[in-house]
Design a protein around this motif. Structure first.
Motif, mmCIF file in Angstrom:
data_model
loop_
_atom_site.group_PDB
_atom_site.id
_atom_site.type_symbol
_atom_site.label_atom_id
_atom_site.label_comp_id
_atom_site.label_asym_id
_atom_site.label_seq_id
_atom_site.Cartn_x
_atom_site.Cartn_y
_atom_site.Cartn_z
ATOM 1 N N GLN A 96 0.831 -1.208 0.000
ATOM 2 C CA GLN A 96 0.000 0.000 0.000
ATOM 3 C C GLN A 96 0.867 1.260 0.000
ATOM 4 O OE1 GLN A 96 -2.256 -0.939 3.513
ATOM 5 N NE2 GLN A 96 -4.024 -1.600 2.323
ATOM 6 N N GLU A 97 1.902 1.273 0.813
ATOM 7 C CA GLU A 97 2.802 2.430 0.879
ATOM 8 C C GLU A 97 3.518 2.634 -0.454
ATOM 9 O OE1 GLU A 97 4.898 5.728 1.994
ATOM 10 O OE2 GLU A 97 3.231 4.822 3.068
ATOM 11 N N PHE A 98 3.985 1.559 -1.060
ATOM 12 C CA PHE A 98 4.685 1.655 -2.337
ATOM 13 C C PHE A 98 3.753 2.171 -3.427
ATOM 14 C CE2 PHE A 98 6.964 -0.191 -6.033
ATOM 15 C CZ PHE A 98 8.157 0.480 -5.854
ATOM 16 N N GLU A 99 2.524 1.659 -3.460
ATOM 17 C CA GLU A 99 1.543 2.120 -4.448
ATOM 18 C C GLU A 99 1.243 3.599 -4.248
ATOM 19 O OE1 GLU A 99 -2.508 2.923 -6.106
ATOM 20 O OE2 GLU A 99 -1.935 2.953 -4.006
ATOM 21 N N LEU A 100 1.145 4.040 -3.000
ATOM 22 C CA LEU A 100 0.890 5.447 -2.697
ATOM 23 C C LEU A 100 2.038 6.330 -3.185
ATOM 24 C CD1 LEU A 100 -0.889 7.576 -1.358
ATOM 25 C CD2 LEU A 100 0.255 7.047 0.805
ATOM 26 N N ARG A 101 3.267 5.892 -2.971
ATOM 27 C CA ARG A 101 4.432 6.650 -3.445
ATOM 28 C C ARG A 101 4.424 6.787 -4.964
ATOM 29 N NH1 ARG A 101 9.713 4.560 -0.075
ATOM 30 N NH2 ARG A 101 8.916 5.032 2.002
ATOM 31 N N LEU A 102 4.098 5.693 -5.634
ATOM 32 C CA LEU A 102 4.039 5.737 -7.100
ATOM 33 C C LEU A 102 2.940 6.680 -7.573
ATOM 34 C CD1 LEU A 102 4.581 1.962 -7.896
ATOM 35 C CD2 LEU A 102 6.194 3.826 -8.321
ATOM 36 N N ARG A 103 1.793 6.635 -6.906
ATOM 37 C CA ARG A 103 0.677 7.504 -7.282
ATOM 38 C C ARG A 103 1.040 8.978 -7.084
ATOM 39 N NH1 ARG A 103 -4.282 7.777 -4.103
ATOM 40 N NH2 ARG A 103 -3.491 5.908 -3.107
ATOM 41 N N ARG A 104 1.774 9.270 -5.993
ATOM 42 C CA ARG A 104 2.227 10.650 -5.764
ATOM 43 C C ARG A 104 3.150 11.138 -6.871
ATOM 44 N NH1 ARG A 104 4.273 10.514 0.269
ATOM 45 N NH2 ARG A 104 3.370 8.465 0.327
ATOM 46 N N GLU A 105 3.846 10.220 -7.524
ATOM 47 C CA GLU A 105 4.735 10.567 -8.628
ATOM 48 C C GLU A 105 3.984 10.616 -9.965
ATOM 49 O OE1 GLU A 105 7.969 11.434 -8.454
ATOM 50 O OE2 GLU A 105 7.803 11.308 -6.277
ATOM 51 N N GLY A 106 2.674 10.407 -9.921
ATOM 52 C CA GLY A 106 1.866 10.460 -11.130
ATOM 53 C C GLY A 106 1.787 9.152 -11.886
ATOM 54 N N LEU A 107 2.249 8.068 -11.260
ATOM 55 C CA LEU A 107 2.217 6.756 -11.897
ATOM 56 C C LEU A 107 1.014 5.960 -11.417
ATOM 57 C CD1 LEU A 107 6.007 6.009 -11.495
ATOM 58 C CD2 LEU A 107 4.839 6.772 -13.564
ATOM 59 N N ILE A 108 0.465 5.172 -12.287
ATOM 60 C CA ILE A 108 -0.694 4.350 -11.948
ATOM 61 C C ILE A 108 -0.280 2.887 -11.946
ATOM 62 C CG2 ILE A 108 -3.002 3.631 -12.678
ATOM 63 C CD1 ILE A 108 -3.225 6.382 -14.058
ATOM 64 N N VAL A 109 -0.566 2.194 -10.859
ATOM 65 C CA VAL A 109 -0.268 0.772 -10.758
ATOM 66 C C VAL A 109 -1.455 0.007 -11.324
ATOM 67 C CG1 VAL A 109 0.205 -1.151 -9.194
ATOM 68 C CG2 VAL A 109 1.194 1.099 -8.731
ATOM 69 N N GLN A 110 -1.204 -0.768 -12.354
ATOM 70 C CA GLN A 110 -2.261 -1.554 -12.979
ATOM 71 C C GLN A 110 -2.119 -3.033 -12.670
ATOM 72 O OE1 GLN A 110 -1.793 -0.421 -17.098
ATOM 73 N NE2 GLN A 110 -3.331 1.171 -16.880
ATOM 74 N N ARG A 111 -0.900 -3.464 -12.313
ATOM 75 C CA ARG A 111 -0.661 -4.880 -12.066
ATOM 76 C C ARG A 111 0.388 -5.023 -10.977
ATOM 77 N NH1 ARG A 111 1.118 -8.791 -16.825
ATOM 78 N NH2 ARG A 111 -0.863 -9.798 -16.551
#
Length: 77
Positions: A14-29
């Protein structure tokens, strides 16, 4: 992560996905090995709720896990 427990792994993902989202990246898989902490119902449910496709390595392909472990070592968390 503190441990490889289901709870700590879920919090880490969850923390890693949040960090990626803050960078404008979307986790799809999310792709992982078949470790118990990665196939837990809690992680599966969280992925479904986020619209994330969860996949795992083939159980009889030990080389696939080695490639994933190597990639993890290159990610700066």
């Amino acid at each position: 992560m503190k441990t490889k427990s289901t709870t700590h792994v879920l919090e880490g993902v969850q923390e890693f996905e949040l960090r990626l989202r803050r960078e404008g990246l979307i986790v799809q898989r999310i792709h992982s090995d078949r470790g118990r902490e990665f196939v837990s119902e809690q992680l599966q449910r969280w992925c479904r709720n986020r619209g994330i496709y969860k996949t795992t390595t083939v159980s009889d392909d030990p080389a696939a896990n080695g490639r994933a472990e190597n990639a993890v070592g290159k990610v700066n968390v």
